[in-house]
Design a protein around this motif. Structure first.
Motif, PDB file in Angstrom:
ATOM      1  N   LEU A 180       0.894   3.614   2.436  1.00  0.00           N
ATOM      2  CA  LEU A 180       1.147   2.180   2.429  1.00  0.00           C
ATOM      3  C   LEU A 180       0.396   1.500   3.570  1.00  0.00           C
ATOM      4  CD1 LEU A 180       2.594  -0.300   1.365  1.00  0.00           C
ATOM      5  CD2 LEU A 180       4.609   0.345   2.721  1.00  0.00           C
ATOM      6  N   ALA A 181       0.383   2.141   4.743  1.00  0.00           N
ATOM      7  CA  ALA A 181      -0.330   1.578   5.883  1.00  0.00           C
ATOM      8  C   ALA A 181      -1.811   1.427   5.572  1.00  0.00           C
ATOM      9  CB  ALA A 181      -0.124   2.444   7.117  1.00  0.00           C
ATOM     10  N   VAL A 182      -2.396   2.451   4.961  1.00  0.00           N
ATOM     11  CA  VAL A 182      -3.818   2.373   4.599  1.00  0.00           C
ATOM     12  C   VAL A 182      -4.044   1.265   3.585  1.00  0.00           C
ATOM     13  CG1 VAL A 182      -5.714   3.598   3.473  1.00  0.00           C
ATOM     14  CG2 VAL A 182      -4.264   4.793   5.133  1.00  0.00           C
ATOM     15  N   SER A 183      -3.161   1.169   2.592  1.00  0.00           N
ATOM     16  CA  SER A 183      -3.298   0.159   1.550  1.00  0.00           C
ATOM     17  C   SER A 183      -3.230  -1.254   2.124  1.00  0.00           C
ATOM     18  CB  SER A 183      -2.201   0.356   0.497  1.00  0.00           C
ATOM     19  OG  SER A 183      -2.183  -0.694  -0.434  1.00  0.00           O
ATOM     20  N   LEU A 184      -2.297  -1.464   3.055  1.00  0.00           N
ATOM     21  CA  LEU A 184      -2.104  -2.813   3.590  1.00  0.00           C
ATOM     22  C   LEU A 184      -3.094  -3.162   4.680  1.00  0.00           C
ATOM     23  CD1 LEU A 184       1.808  -2.939   3.805  1.00  0.00           C
ATOM     24  CD2 LEU A 184       0.323  -3.886   2.029  1.00  0.00           C
TER      25      LEU A 184
END
Length: 395
Positions: free
Chosen positions: A324-328
């Protein structure tokens, strides 16, 4: 004392005593010194070992006080990383299985920060299959033991004073039946600790070599050749410790938290908020599951293999956080900071949770076998003496 008053006093004490630096997880010697000083103050204030037996140095209070303090401590970053293995795994094992002499010697000192402990199970040829370990302990003339072998992936070993060592003491029986758990002095002659750097650039783990290390009499935890049962107790505490506190702690523990992402994403975007709500729901569900297991444990109800379920859920949650961190954050997720900090460091460290404390595959096997009562996998080595097995470097 009224529970609300207890919690208020804990809140006031933490506000006055939690240092701002160094950060939790610091491997610097000044960080260790700070942690030792803090643990002494924590103990003297009555907040270390809250539910541990009073006769061995704990506070002897109830789960209610423990939860109240944990809720307040979750708001800050306690500088106690180097004590995490001792408090979460080794100490509870000694409470359960230690002799009166072992408890009297170590537990109070552990709770006051006078002793740092590590756990010495995994080996280069025995990771997930811990029972295949080859480190040998043979009887010494004085009633103690002489140990030779190697351990690996050992957290905080570079700072440790003592460790719980699982060694092979009988090769004539099947691998699970010839193990013994021993307390080893990490400063003893013949113990060599070498840090191992991971892809964050930091040395979270160590490899340890034992060359004719003498272990004193009275160091067996549990029974001679009953070490597998002792190890299961430690692993239960390990999995509960690793997974505990999720969803109860502050943003520092979460690479996809609001604080970590506030500067690089629009947290007012409804789609972003939906994803963060999903993260919160997963975290909170695991937190409540862990709280249930913890309460059952304190009440004398053995959680058994459900501790493996909690650990598996944490590993999956950690990788969900990183994805999620990478996506956001996008390209900002690659902004690596010196020393392995920042968002990139947290993302790089996330896969380790699927390995440490037992791989996801092993956790699923345990859950299937012991929780769901599915047929176990075939084991060709179940009744074979260890000396006849071809494991690791043994041939």
């Amino acid at each position: 004392m009224d529970l609300e008053e207890y919690r208020r006093q804990a809140r006031d004490w933490l506000a006055a005593n939690v240092p701002g630096a160094p950060a939790e997880g610091s491997a610097a010697e000044d960080g260790v010194a700070t942690a030792r000083e803090f643990m002494a103050r924590l103990y003297d204030a009555g907040y270390s070992g809250i539910t541990w037996p009073a006769e061995w140095g704990g506070q002897g209070l109830t789960q209610a006080e423990d939860r109240a303090f944990a809720a307040e401590a979750a708001r800050v970053s306690l500088p106690i990383y180097v004590f995490s293995i001792g408090l979460g795994m080794c100490g509870p094992t000694l409470v359960d299985l230690g002799t009166p002499e072992q408890k009297a010697r170590h537990i109070r000192r552990l709770l006051r920060g006078e002793e740092i402990w590590c756990q010495l199970f995994s080996e280069p040829g025995a990771g997930s299959d811990v029972a295949a370990l080859q480190t040998r302990a043979v009887p010494a003339d004085d009633g103690g033991w002489i140990v030779n072998g190697q351990k690996v992936w050992t957290s905080v070993a570079q700072h440790a004073d003592y460790g719980l060592l699982l060694a092979r003491t009988d090769v004539e029986v099947p691998k699970h039946k010839g193990l013994t758990m021993l307390i080893v002095d990490m400063h003893a002659p013949g113990v060599t600790v070498r840090p191992l750097k991971d892809m964050t650039g930091r040395a979270h783990f160590n490899e340890i070599f034992f060359d004719d290390v003498h272990i004193a009499p009275g160091s067996v935890v549990g029974e001679v050749n009953g070490g597998w049962s002792s190890a299961v107790t430690t692993l239960l505490h390990e999995r509960l410790s690793i997974s505990s506190g999720v969803g109860m702690s502050g943003p520092r523990d979460n690479p996809a938290s609001l604080d970590a992402l506030r500067e690089v994403v629009d947290v007012q975007d409804p789609l972003v908020r939906d994803q963060l709500v999903e993260l919160h729901i997963r975290s909170r569900a695991l937190a409540l599951f862990n709280a249930k297991l913890s309460q059952e444990t304190k009440a004398g109800i053995f959680p058994g293999a459900r501790g493996s379920a909690a650990k598996l859920l944490l590993a999956e949650l950690t990788n969900f956080q990183a994805d999620l961190a990478v996506s956001l954050a996008g390209p900002q997720a690659l902004a690596y900071e010196p020393g392995g900090g920042g968002l990139a460091g947290a993302i790089a460290l996330a896969p380790a949770m699927s390995l440490g404390g037992g791989t996801n595959e092993i956790m699923r096997n345990i859950i299937g076998d012991r929780v769901l009562n599915l047929p176990p996998e075939p084991r060709a080595d179940k009744n074979v003496p260890f000396k006849d097995l071809k494991v690791g470097t043994q041939s």
